[in-house]
Motif scaffolding. Structure first.
Motif, mmCIF file in Angstrom:
data_model
loop_
_atom_site.group_PDB
_atom_site.id
_atom_site.type_symbol
_atom_site.label_atom_id
_atom_site.label_comp_id
_atom_site.label_asym_id
_atom_site.label_seq_id
_atom_site.Cartn_x
_atom_site.Cartn_y
_atom_site.Cartn_z
ATOM 1 N N ALA A 49 0.590 -1.463 -0.081
ATOM 2 C CA ALA A 49 0.311 0.212 -0.091
ATOM 3 C C ALA A 49 1.132 1.043 0.364
ATOM 4 O O ALA A 49 0.107 2.481 -0.269
ATOM 5 C CB ALA A 49 -0.868 -0.155 1.061
ATOM 6 N N SER A 50 2.142 1.176 0.361
ATOM 7 C CA SER A 50 3.691 1.882 -0.135
ATOM 8 C C SER A 50 2.674 2.905 -0.976
ATOM 9 O O SER A 50 3.359 4.513 -1.354
ATOM 10 C CB SER A 50 4.618 1.724 0.572
ATOM 11 O OG SER A 50 5.075 0.733 -0.313
ATOM 12 N N PHE A 51 3.014 1.875 -2.405
ATOM 13 C CA PHE A 51 3.224 2.552 -3.003
ATOM 14 C C PHE A 51 1.526 3.408 -3.278
ATOM 15 O O PHE A 51 1.029 4.668 -4.578
ATOM 16 C CB PHE A 51 2.400 1.877 -4.767
ATOM 17 C CG PHE A 51 2.648 1.960 -6.209
ATOM 18 C CD1 PHE A 51 3.867 2.881 -7.043
ATOM 19 C CD2 PHE A 51 1.498 2.132 -6.261
ATOM 20 C CE1 PHE A 51 3.037 2.767 -8.097
ATOM 21 C CE2 PHE A 51 1.419 3.021 -7.670
ATOM 22 C CZ PHE A 51 2.008 2.965 -8.694
ATOM 23 N N ASP A 52 0.487 3.214 -2.801
ATOM 24 C CA ASP A 52 -0.866 4.206 -3.853
ATOM 25 C C ASP A 52 -0.136 5.269 -2.668
ATOM 26 O O ASP A 52 -1.085 6.383 -3.533
ATOM 27 C CB ASP A 52 -2.022 3.141 -2.456
ATOM 28 C CG ASP A 52 -2.487 1.580 -2.477
ATOM 29 O OD1 ASP A 52 -1.193 1.778 -4.164
ATOM 30 O OD2 ASP A 52 -2.867 0.824 -1.799
ATOM 31 N N THR A 53 0.300 5.781 -0.959
ATOM 32 C CA THR A 53 0.205 7.063 -1.232
ATOM 33 C C THR A 53 1.175 7.532 -1.653
ATOM 34 O O THR A 53 1.597 8.936 -2.026
ATOM 35 C CB THR A 53 1.190 6.547 0.703
ATOM 36 O OG1 THR A 53 0.118 6.060 1.376
ATOM 37 C CG2 THR A 53 1.188 7.833 1.604
ATOM 38 N N PHE A 54 2.230 7.030 -2.461
ATOM 39 C CA PHE A 54 3.631 7.730 -2.958
ATOM 40 C C PHE A 54 2.862 8.378 -4.295
ATOM 41 O O PHE A 54 2.607 9.433 -5.127
ATOM 42 C CB PHE A 54 4.028 6.185 -3.563
ATOM 43 C CG PHE A 54 4.917 6.984 -5.098
ATOM 44 C CD1 PHE A 54 5.904 8.066 -4.833
ATOM 45 C CD2 PHE A 54 5.432 5.881 -5.738
ATOM 46 C CE1 PHE A 54 6.504 8.471 -6.286
ATOM 47 C CE2 PHE A 54 5.570 6.026 -7.698
ATOM 48 C CZ PHE A 54 6.570 7.732 -7.485
#
Length: 411
Positions: A67-72
């Motif tokens: 989910a870190s990609f979603d924030t990025f």
């Protein structure tokens, strides 16, 4: 300034493969259109990857199934996202669609992977490839789904555009033909490149991680080169390529004039020193960077129908094209010995570059295509109903598989 996010399958290595060079061409093309570029990839750093920051491109490491990609991507909020090959779109396309729905989604296919794999399968099964083989190829189903989910796919080969529009009924509005792009300085200055008399030896060059290249080296060793050596007993064939495995290195034979040289520090330098490039490719797809590079170096080539596919249009080839091994060897020897034929082939290569690969031939049309899609994106997506269907169902299945993996990785 608009933001462009490129999600790379690997970090670009323009000195290792045509794919790396292609990516740097795309980066330059988008920068000329005024995009601020971030290049992200889940791949490990490599010793030979280019320094993106030196090209004013921000480098960002990302993680699969996180989910870190979603924030990025939400924070970056790009106007356009470019997926480097369909496998990357499968991994990150649904996250982009969910977090940045207004972002235009573009796929750079590199080549049709399914076409290459279907041809490879037919070759290994010792049968002729037929276009309907693609309809049975599982990778084709994934690749076509990815093309349909995207707003635009960049195609490097006219033949592959034809395959998509006729065999798979893809609408041309979803495709844009954009081959490898060259600048004016790519046209060889014949006063500066070595002459026929100042060149020696044959050469093959290609990344050994690419299966068609490894197969070509085997074919050269077992079939083509012995035929050449019968006519030219002192001839030497230099084999260059990044990432040679032990099985490649074991083919080295000084006695046979078959020399495995490994990675070339400067590919153009070694191609310019050679008199003839041999590229008897038996399967593959896309257009061949090694053959375009040979033209840039003023070096004639002998290749197969697969090698020359979609490269010269109606123009005469930069040497000879044949699938017959005996004829291939004869043409290689003729080019090596006949200066008049060699110079004629060299001139043919220059014309192919000028008429088919100059950036100026495509830049204006590409910019207009991107702008038109951005201005009309909602209607464009409505027109692509099958893409919307696949986006809906694929997004759900890929999303929950990814979330399952994400949760599994936490434990």
């Amino acid at each position: 300034m608009q933001s462009l996010l490129i999600i790379g399958f690997v970090w670009p290595e323009p000195n290792s493969s045509a794919a790396g060079g292609r990516m740097m061409q795309l980066i330059s093309l988008f920068q000329r259109q005024g995009f601020k570029i971030t290049f992200a990839s889940p791949a490990q750093d490599s010793d030979f990857m280019i320094d993106l920051t030196a090209f004013n491109v921000e480098k960002k490491a990302i993680v699969l199934n996180s989910a870190s990609f979603d924030t990025f991507v939400k924070d970056l909020n790009p106007a356009l996202v470019l997926f480097d090959r369909f496998m990357i779109e499968e991994q990150f396309g649904w996250r982009v669609a969910e977090n940045c729905p207004a972002a235009m989604r573009v796929l750079d296919t590199e080549d049709l992977h399914s076409l290459r794999l279907a041809r490879q399968k037919a070759f290994k099964e010792k049968r002729e490839f037929k276009i309907n083989d693609l309809l049975e190829e599982d990778v084709a189903k994934r690749e076509i789904a990815s093309i349909l989910r995207c707003d635009l796919s960049l195609m490097i080969s006219e033949y592959e555009v034809e395959v998509l529009t006729t065999t798979f009924k893809i609408d041309m509005s979803l495709l844009f033909y954009l081959p490898l792009l060259l600048e004016l300085d790519a046209i060889p200055n014949l006063d500066l490149v070595p002459s026929f008399q100042n060149r020696r030896d044959f050469i093959f060059i290609g990344n050994f991680l690419h299966e068609p290249n490894w197969n070509t080296v085997q074919y050269l060793k077992e079939t083509i080169w012995p035929l050449v050596r019968k006519q030219l007993p002192a001839a030497i064939l230099n084999i260059y390529g990044a990432y040679p495995s032990q099985k490649v290195l074991q083919l080295n034979s000084v006695k046979e004039g078959f020399l495995i040289q490994g990675r070339a520090d400067n590919a153009q330098k070694v191609v310019k020193q050679a008199r003839v490039v041999l590229a008897p490719l038996r399967f593959g797809a896309g257009i061949k960077g090694k053959l375009l590079e040979a033209m840039q170096c003023g070096t004639p080539t002998v290749t197969t129908g697969i090698g020359a596919e979609s490269m010269q249009g109606d123009l005469p080839w930069n040497g000879f094209v044949t699938d017959n091994p005996e004829l291939f060897a004869n043409k290689a020897v003729a080019l090596y010995q006949d200066e008049k034929k060699w110079i004629e082939a060299q001139q043919n290569g220059i014309e192919i570059i000028k008429q088919r690969y100059m950036r100026t031939l495509f830049e204006v049309g590409f910019k207009a295509k991107i702008q038109a899609l951005q201005d009309n994106l909602p209607q464009h997506r409505l027109n692509n109903f099958m893409g919307a269907v696949l986006q809906h169902h694929s997004l759900k299945s890929t999303k929950y598989m990814s979330k399952w993996i994400e949760e599994k990785n936490k434990n």
